[in-house]
Design a protein around this motif. Structure first.
Motif, PDB file in Angstrom:
ATOM      1  N   VAL A 192      51.359  -1.572  22.334  1.00 66.83           N
ATOM      2  CA  VAL A 192      50.049  -1.092  21.888  1.00 66.83           C
ATOM      3  C   VAL A 192      48.948  -1.777  22.687  1.00 66.83           C
ATOM      4  O   VAL A 192      47.971  -1.139  23.109  1.00 66.83           O
ATOM      5  CB  VAL A 192      49.863  -1.344  20.378  1.00 66.83           C
ATOM      6  CG1 VAL A 192      48.434  -1.035  19.952  1.00 66.83           C
ATOM      7  CG2 VAL A 192      50.845  -0.490  19.574  1.00 66.83           C
ATOM      8  N   LEU A 193      49.113  -3.098  22.888  1.00 64.65           N
ATOM      9  CA  LEU A 193      48.131  -3.844  23.670  1.00 64.65           C
ATOM     10  C   LEU A 193      48.060  -3.324  25.103  1.00 64.65           C
ATOM     11  O   LEU A 193      46.975  -3.169  25.676  1.00 64.65           O
ATOM     12  CB  LEU A 193      48.496  -5.327  23.659  1.00 64.65           C
ATOM     13  CG  LEU A 193      47.589  -6.258  24.470  1.00 64.65           C
ATOM     14  CD1 LEU A 193      46.176  -6.239  23.904  1.00 64.65           C
ATOM     15  CD2 LEU A 193      48.142  -7.672  24.478  1.00 64.65           C
ATOM     16  N   ASN A 195      48.785  -0.310  26.173  1.00 62.58           N
ATOM     17  CA  ASN A 195      48.164   1.008  26.158  1.00 62.58           C
ATOM     18  C   ASN A 195      46.647   0.896  26.029  1.00 62.58           C
ATOM     19  O   ASN A 195      45.897   1.597  26.718  1.00 62.58           O
ATOM     20  CB  ASN A 195      48.734   1.833  25.012  1.00 62.58           C
ATOM     21  CG  ASN A 195      48.172   3.241  24.982  1.00 62.58           C
ATOM     22  OD1 ASN A 195      48.383   4.029  25.899  1.00 62.58           O
ATOM     23  ND2 ASN A 195      47.425   3.562  23.936  1.00 62.58           N
ATOM     24  N   ARG A 196      46.188  -0.010  25.153  1.00 64.11           N
ATOM     25  CA  ARG A 196      44.749  -0.188  24.987  1.00 64.11           C
ATOM     26  C   ARG A 196      44.116  -0.747  26.261  1.00 64.11           C
ATOM     27  O   ARG A 196      43.034  -0.322  26.672  1.00 64.11           O
ATOM     28  CB  ARG A 196      44.473  -1.119  23.803  1.00 64.11           C
ATOM     29  CG  ARG A 196      42.982  -1.215  23.470  1.00 64.11           C
ATOM     30  CD  ARG A 196      42.716  -2.059  22.250  1.00 64.11           C
ATOM     31  NE  ARG A 196      42.941  -3.467  22.533  1.00 64.11           N
ATOM     32  CZ  ARG A 196      43.771  -4.251  21.869  1.00 64.11           C
ATOM     33  NH1 ARG A 196      44.522  -3.744  20.898  1.00 64.11           N
ATOM     34  NH2 ARG A 196      43.907  -5.519  22.180  1.00 64.11           N
ATOM     35  N   LEU A 197      44.805  -1.707  26.889  1.00 62.41           N
ATOM     36  CA  LEU A 197      44.276  -2.309  28.111  1.00 62.41           C
ATOM     37  C   LEU A 197      44.170  -1.274  29.225  1.00 62.41           C
ATOM     38  O   LEU A 197      43.149  -1.192  29.919  1.00 62.41           O
ATOM     39  CB  LEU A 197      45.185  -3.459  28.552  1.00 62.41           C
ATOM     40  CG  LEU A 197      44.835  -4.141  29.881  1.00 62.41           C
ATOM     41  CD1 LEU A 197      43.436  -4.720  29.825  1.00 62.41           C
ATOM     42  CD2 LEU A 197      45.864  -5.223  30.208  1.00 62.41           C
ATOM     43  N   THR A 199      43.958   1.989  28.885  1.00 55.76           N
ATOM     44  CA  THR A 199      42.919   2.960  28.529  1.00 55.76           C
ATOM     45  C   THR A 199      41.534   2.411  28.815  1.00 55.76           C
ATOM     46  O   THR A 199      40.675   3.103  29.382  1.00 55.76           O
ATOM     47  CB  THR A 199      43.034   3.327  27.038  1.00 55.76           C
ATOM     48  OG1 THR A 199      44.323   3.900  26.795  1.00 55.76           O
ATOM     49  CG2 THR A 199      41.961   4.328  26.650  1.00 55.76           C
ATOM     50  N   ASP A 200      41.303   1.130  28.438  1.00 60.08           N
ATOM     51  CA  ASP A 200      40.003   0.510  28.692  1.00 60.08           C
ATOM     52  C   ASP A 200      39.727   0.399  30.183  1.00 60.08           C
ATOM     53  O   ASP A 200      38.599   0.616  30.635  1.00 60.08           O
ATOM     54  CB  ASP A 200      39.939  -0.874  28.042  1.00 60.08           C
ATOM     55  CG  ASP A 200      39.838  -0.792  26.522  1.00 60.08           C
ATOM     56  OD1 ASP A 200      39.586   0.319  26.014  1.00 60.08           O
ATOM     57  OD2 ASP A 200      40.010  -1.826  25.850  1.00 60.08           O
ATOM     58  N   GLN A 263      32.345   3.163  19.684  1.00 63.48           N
ATOM     59  CA  GLN A 263      33.219   2.184  20.330  1.00 63.48           C
ATOM     60  C   GLN A 263      32.443   0.930  20.697  1.00 63.48           C
ATOM     61  O   GLN A 263      32.976  -0.187  20.612  1.00 63.48           O
ATOM     62  CB  GLN A 263      33.859   2.794  21.578  1.00 63.48           C
ATOM     63  CG  GLN A 263      34.852   1.886  22.291  1.00 63.48           C
ATOM     64  CD  GLN A 263      36.078   1.611  21.451  1.00 63.48           C
ATOM     65  OE1 GLN A 263      36.570   2.496  20.778  1.00 63.48           O
ATOM     66  NE2 GLN A 263      36.562   0.377  21.489  1.00 63.48           N
ATOM     67  N   ASN A 267      33.528  -2.706  19.307  1.00 63.06           N
ATOM     68  CA  ASN A 267      33.814  -3.867  20.153  1.00 63.06           C
ATOM     69  C   ASN A 267      32.934  -5.056  19.774  1.00 63.06           C
ATOM     70  O   ASN A 267      33.397  -6.206  19.772  1.00 63.06           O
ATOM     71  CB  ASN A 267      33.627  -3.511  21.619  1.00 63.06           C
ATOM     72  CG  ASN A 267      34.731  -2.615  22.151  1.00 63.06           C
ATOM     73  OD1 ASN A 267      35.626  -2.222  21.407  1.00 63.06           O
ATOM     74  ND2 ASN A 267      34.659  -2.286  23.428  1.00 63.06           N
ATOM     75  N   GLU A 270      34.157  -6.382  16.458  1.00 64.02           N
ATOM     76  CA  GLU A 270      35.443  -7.052  16.695  1.00 64.02           C
ATOM     77  C   GLU A 270      35.210  -8.432  17.298  1.00 64.02           C
ATOM     78  O   GLU A 270      35.848  -9.419  16.909  1.00 64.02           O
ATOM     79  CB  GLU A 270      36.289  -6.206  17.638  1.00 64.02           C
ATOM     80  CG  GLU A 270      37.720  -6.675  17.812  1.00 64.02           C
ATOM     81  CD  GLU A 270      38.612  -6.317  16.631  1.00 64.02           C
ATOM     82  OE1 GLU A 270      39.368  -7.205  16.188  1.00 64.02           O
ATOM     83  OE2 GLU A 270      38.544  -5.168  16.154  1.00 64.02           O
ATOM     84  N   GLY A 334      36.305  -5.873  26.980  1.00 61.75           N
ATOM     85  CA  GLY A 334      35.615  -5.160  25.908  1.00 61.75           C
ATOM     86  C   GLY A 334      34.106  -5.147  26.090  1.00 61.75           C
ATOM     87  O   GLY A 334      33.464  -4.103  25.970  1.00 61.75           O
TER      88      GLY A 334
END
Length: 369
Positions: A192-193, A195-197, A199-200, A263, A267, A270, A334
């Motif tokens: 998951v991490l 995929n997020r990285l 995507t970002d 978003q 961020n 977060e 982020g």
């Protein structure tokens, strides 16, 4: 004939030849005409009869004077021509030398030597070109360093989760451990991490290239803020942190891409939650500016940011605490993504912080027309 200095020298020589030639013809005709007029007025002393032909003409002294005048005029013309050519060569060298240096430096920059600079010799047009070249080379060098650093940071951030996934898979294949749900969960979290990285990173690269498309629509900013605050309420309560929204009455509607601005808020919240301790507080506020802009701020009472780190908080992969764990500190893109999203909307973002007392991130957005 391909050399600019030769062309300039020939140009100077040609102009000098035409100018001096025209001047010599004009002076010669003027001297002859004036001298002839003088002789007519003083015919008794200047004119004489030729003994053989009987024709009246200038005397020997007068003829010698005209010849000496023409000879002197010719010598002066040759000297002037030589001086003009010499000056032309000097001027052409002064003009073409910085151009040759610029061409040589440009070739080195093209071959990868981005440290090349040219000397700023004057404040004229050539000097302006040299200054512009140096500015371009500096920017290229900075971008190249940023690109290399970005590649190194990306490789570092991808290596850790991939190593974890690879290690667990090898252990399962070798039968060292059994793939129980408890063992699979950390591996899933790493994917998951990843995929997020990724995507970002994709979003950030598109934003910096100016190719990120925004779906602009008129949005109720108060509703958007309240919705995002509601998402974090449970997490804040679990960590014993108070979360509140202070929104001014009559906030105007804003032309934004609501998904990406949400978003931005996500961020920032977060980030505030990550560095807040139990008993602390996070506050989201929104105010209308006098120039028809809206200012949204996210403040926390966390650990704050060191003044030396504050100018770099929006840089790629920048982490104020280099020793902190990635799972705690995040990948470090982020806030870089936050800045790009805000700038794409025509807004600005800034960070204020005091170590030990907390931080405030504020950004402006334009009002719907």
């Amino acid at each position: 004939m391909n050399s600019l200095s030769i062309k300039l020298s020939l140009l100077f020589a040609g102009l000098a030849l035409l100018s001096i030639g025209a001047l010599a013809v004009w002076v010669n005709q003027t001297v002859n005409a004036n001298f002839a007029s003088y002789c007519e007025q003083h015919s008794t002393t200047c004119l004489c009869v030729h003994p053989e032909t009987g024709m009246v003409g200038l005397g020997q002294a007068e003829q010698d004077f005209l010849q000496d005048s023409q000879r002197s005029l010719g010598i002066a013309a040759v000297v002037a021509m030589a001086v003009a050519v010499a000056l032309g060569v000097i001027v052409s060298i002064l003009v073409t030398r910085p151009m040759r240096e610029l061409a040589a430096s440009a070739s080195k920059v093209a071959s990868g030597d981005l440290a090349q600079r040219v000397k700023h010799r004057s404040d004229d047009e050539v000097g302006e070109v040299s200054a512009a070249f140096n500015t371009m080379a500096e920017q290229l060098e900075m971008k190249e360093k940023s690109r290399k650093q970005l590649l190194a940071d990306v490789a570092h951030e991808l290596r850790n989760p991939l190593s974890i996934v690879q290690g667990n898979l090898e252990a399962w294949l070798d039968g060292v451990i059994s793939p129980t749900p408890e063992q699979i969960a950390p591996v899933y979290d790493e994917t998951v991490l990843l995929n997020r990285l990724i995507t970002d990173l994709r979003e950030l690269s598109l934003a910096e290239a100016g190719q990120l498309k925004l779906e602009i629509e008129e949005t109720d900013m108060a509703g958007l803020i309240n919705a995002e605050v509601a998402v974090f309420q449970a997490r804040c309560q679990e960590k014993e942190i108070s979360l509140s929204a202070e929104l001014a009455e009559g906030l105007p509607r804003i032309d934004i891409d609501s998904g990406r601005i949400r978003q931005v808020l996500h961020n920032l919240l977060e980030n505030a939650l990550r560095f807040s301790t139990p008993g602390g507080s996070i506050r989201v506020s929104a105010l209308k500016e006098k120039n028809n802009g809206v200012v949204i701020s996210v403040s926390d009472t966390g650990s704050g940011i060191d003044p030396a780190d504050l100018p770099h908080v929006f840089d790629h992969f920048y982490k104020a605490d280099k020793a902190r764990q990635r799972s705690y500190g995040g990948a470090g893109i982020g806030l870089a993504l936050v800045r790009k999203y805000v700038e794409l909307h025509g807004g600005k973002i800034r960070a204020e912080s005091e170590p030990g007392k907390g931080s405030t991130f504020s950004f402006t957005l334009p009002v719907a027309s």
